[in-house]
Design an enzyme around this catalytic site. Sequence first.
Site, short mmCIF file in Angstrom:
data_model
loop_
_atom_site.label_atom_id
_atom_site.label_comp_id
_atom_site.label_asym_id
_atom_site.label_seq_id
_atom_site.Cartn_x
_atom_site.Cartn_y
_atom_site.Cartn_z
N LYS A 22 -0.80 28.23 -2.38
CA LYS A 22 -0.32 29.31 -1.21
C LYS A 22 -1.31 29.93 -0.70
O LYS A 22 -1.71 30.03 0.60
CB LYS A 22 0.87 29.86 -1.49
CG LYS A 22 1.48 31.09 -0.83
CD LYS A 22 2.16 32.05 -1.20
CE LYS A 22 2.74 33.20 -0.34
NZ LYS A 22 1.64 34.08 -0.45
N ASN A 23 -2.06 30.86 -1.54
CA ASN A 23 -3.04 31.90 -0.94
C ASN A 23 -4.24 31.21 -0.37
O ASN A 23 -4.99 31.97 0.43
CB ASN A 23 -3.61 32.84 -2.39
CG ASN A 23 -2.23 33.53 -2.78
OD1 ASN A 23 -1.36 33.80 -2.10
ND2 ASN A 23 -2.36 34.09 -3.96
N ARG A 92 2.70 37.86 5.67
CA ARG A 92 1.81 39.00 4.91
C ARG A 92 0.39 38.55 5.41
O ARG A 92 -0.61 39.36 6.06
CB ARG A 92 1.65 39.01 3.63
CG ARG A 92 0.85 40.03 3.12
CD ARG A 92 0.69 40.60 1.64
NE ARG A 92 0.19 39.44 0.77
CZ ARG A 92 -1.01 39.22 0.55
NH1 ARG A 92 -1.95 39.65 1.12
NH2 ARG A 92 -1.25 38.19 -0.18
N CYS A 116 5.77 40.55 1.64
CA CYS A 116 6.27 41.22 0.63
C CYS A 116 5.95 42.94 0.77
O CYS A 116 4.90 43.13 1.30
CB CYS A 116 5.74 40.99 -0.83
SG CYS A 116 6.21 39.38 -1.31
N PRO A 122 -3.61 48.17 2.93
CA PRO A 122 -4.34 48.54 4.21
C PRO A 122 -5.41 47.32 4.53
O PRO A 122 -5.91 46.70 3.65
CB PRO A 122 -5.28 49.83 3.62
CG PRO A 122 -5.17 49.57 2.14
CD PRO A 122 -4.20 48.95 1.83
N ILE A 123 -5.46 47.23 5.90
CA ILE A 123 -6.44 46.20 6.08
C ILE A 123 -7.90 47.01 6.79
O ILE A 123 -8.50 46.16 7.70
CB ILE A 123 -5.95 45.25 7.31
CG1 ILE A 123 -5.20 46.11 8.60
CG2 ILE A 123 -4.86 44.35 6.80
CD1 ILE A 123 -5.05 44.98 9.81
N GLN A 125 -10.79 47.39 5.48
CA GLN A 125 -11.75 46.53 4.78
C GLN A 125 -11.96 45.46 6.11
O GLN A 125 -13.16 45.20 6.35
CB GLN A 125 -11.85 46.16 3.61
CG GLN A 125 -11.98 47.20 2.57
CD GLN A 125 -13.11 48.18 2.72
OE1 GLN A 125 -14.22 47.94 2.68
NE2 GLN A 125 -12.60 49.38 2.91
N ASP A 305 -0.49 38.62 -9.35
CA ASP A 305 0.51 37.90 -9.12
C ASP A 305 1.39 37.20 -10.17
O ASP A 305 2.20 36.60 -10.23
CB ASP A 305 -0.08 36.51 -8.13
CG ASP A 305 -0.23 37.11 -6.72
OD1 ASP A 305 0.26 38.27 -6.38
OD2 ASP A 305 -0.62 36.29 -5.96
N ILE A 327 -4.07 46.89 -9.29
CA ILE A 327 -4.31 46.23 -7.77
C ILE A 327 -3.13 46.79 -6.78
O ILE A 327 -3.50 47.32 -5.68
CB ILE A 327 -4.14 44.64 -7.69
CG1 ILE A 327 -5.19 43.95 -8.83
CG2 ILE A 327 -4.77 44.24 -6.47
CD1 ILE A 327 -6.49 44.02 -8.56
#
Length: 429
Positions: A22-23, A92, A116, A122-123, A125, A305, A327
């Site tokens: 999935k990732n 997400r 989720c 935060p985005i 980076q 995860d 994390i």
Amino acid sequence: MEKLNIAGGDSLNGTVHISGAKNSAVALIPATILANSEVTIEGLPEISDIETLRDLLKEIGGNVHFENGEMVVDPTSMISMPLPNGKVKKLRASYYLMGAMLGRFKQAVIGLPGGCHLGPRPIDQHIKGFEALGAEVTNEQGAIYLRAERLRGARIYLDVVSVGATINIMLAAVLAEGKTIIENAAKEPEIIDVATLLTSMGAKIKGAGTNVIRIDGVKELHGCKHTIIPDRIEAGTFMIAGAAMGKEVIIDNVIPTHLESLTAKLREMGYHIETSDDQLLIVGGQKNLKPVDVKTLVYPGFPTDLQQPMTALLTRAKGTSVVTDTIYSARFKHIDELRRMGANMKVEGRSAIITGPVELQGAKVKASDLRAGACLVVAGLMADGVTEITGLEHIDRGYSSLEKKLEGLGATIWRERMTDEEIEQLQNS
């Protein structure tokens, strides 16, 4: 709306085939935007996130065909259509559309990610990387606006090791002028998978899987055929379920080196695990399991995860285990649900403290996010009696054919439509 019922206590035995990652998939599909001809991706998981991405690519003009895990994308007629609302909010990983659309069109409007709710994700980076490449980035009414006259390679140091930012900068940089260097890059297998696809499309990328990635920009990228890597998180979830309830469970279509951190912890608890090139055998049913401390870290450390499913298994260990999530600090909403099932655990700061052994009891519980859902499924398999799980939309985002795969191993698990009364109770809870 549906609920998932599990009659606990059945032993698991047999072989389970793992789906594509999935990732990886949620980044590979946006990457097809960068090509000038047809891209085929094989082995995709059949989950709702993939269907959402398919619909988004169609929305911007792509010709997309998806069946039996194979997606064929013709991106030639795509346009840089703004996507401030709608389906983009469900996802997400919608932020990967930013890097891909910026790379191809030099502009994008993408609604801020959904998915989720795990506290702040935060985005900043990602934005730092886009700005370094020459983009102007603004946040207007819950959407990110990206504009660039031209993109030029840059040296980008990530303040935080971030999989999302590493991939997103790669997507934006492959068509930029000159050389881009990403320092303190994430090393996850999914990054190597995305780099493999981009390289097959004609990109020049070195160092994916290390902490320094070098990209030489090219003028254009062409179509290709790519097979996705197996899902290490799905494989890990089935390893944990096999440990909890298995006689002998074989995990098929897996890359064992991707799961060394989990394998080490399960062996430390007292489980017997054997590995081959693309399979893992886990023997469950051990008595006198040892407690272990688990700390989530970026790859190759223990995956965040798998932290939640692991907490369910640790109720079997004799003594006190501590699970610390470095994390996502807010990833402990499942603890209250496990306590409803009789677990002896509490949260202190970024850690969950689990005391066992405890015999879990079936209960009505709610999945607050994707991996909390996986945790409750594992707990339901272990529990005495029937467990009812709601919030299935989270589970369906990340696990392909979960009930079918568990049934194939011998679990008693089924879906039921919820009554109007149950839906009302759920909405009020």
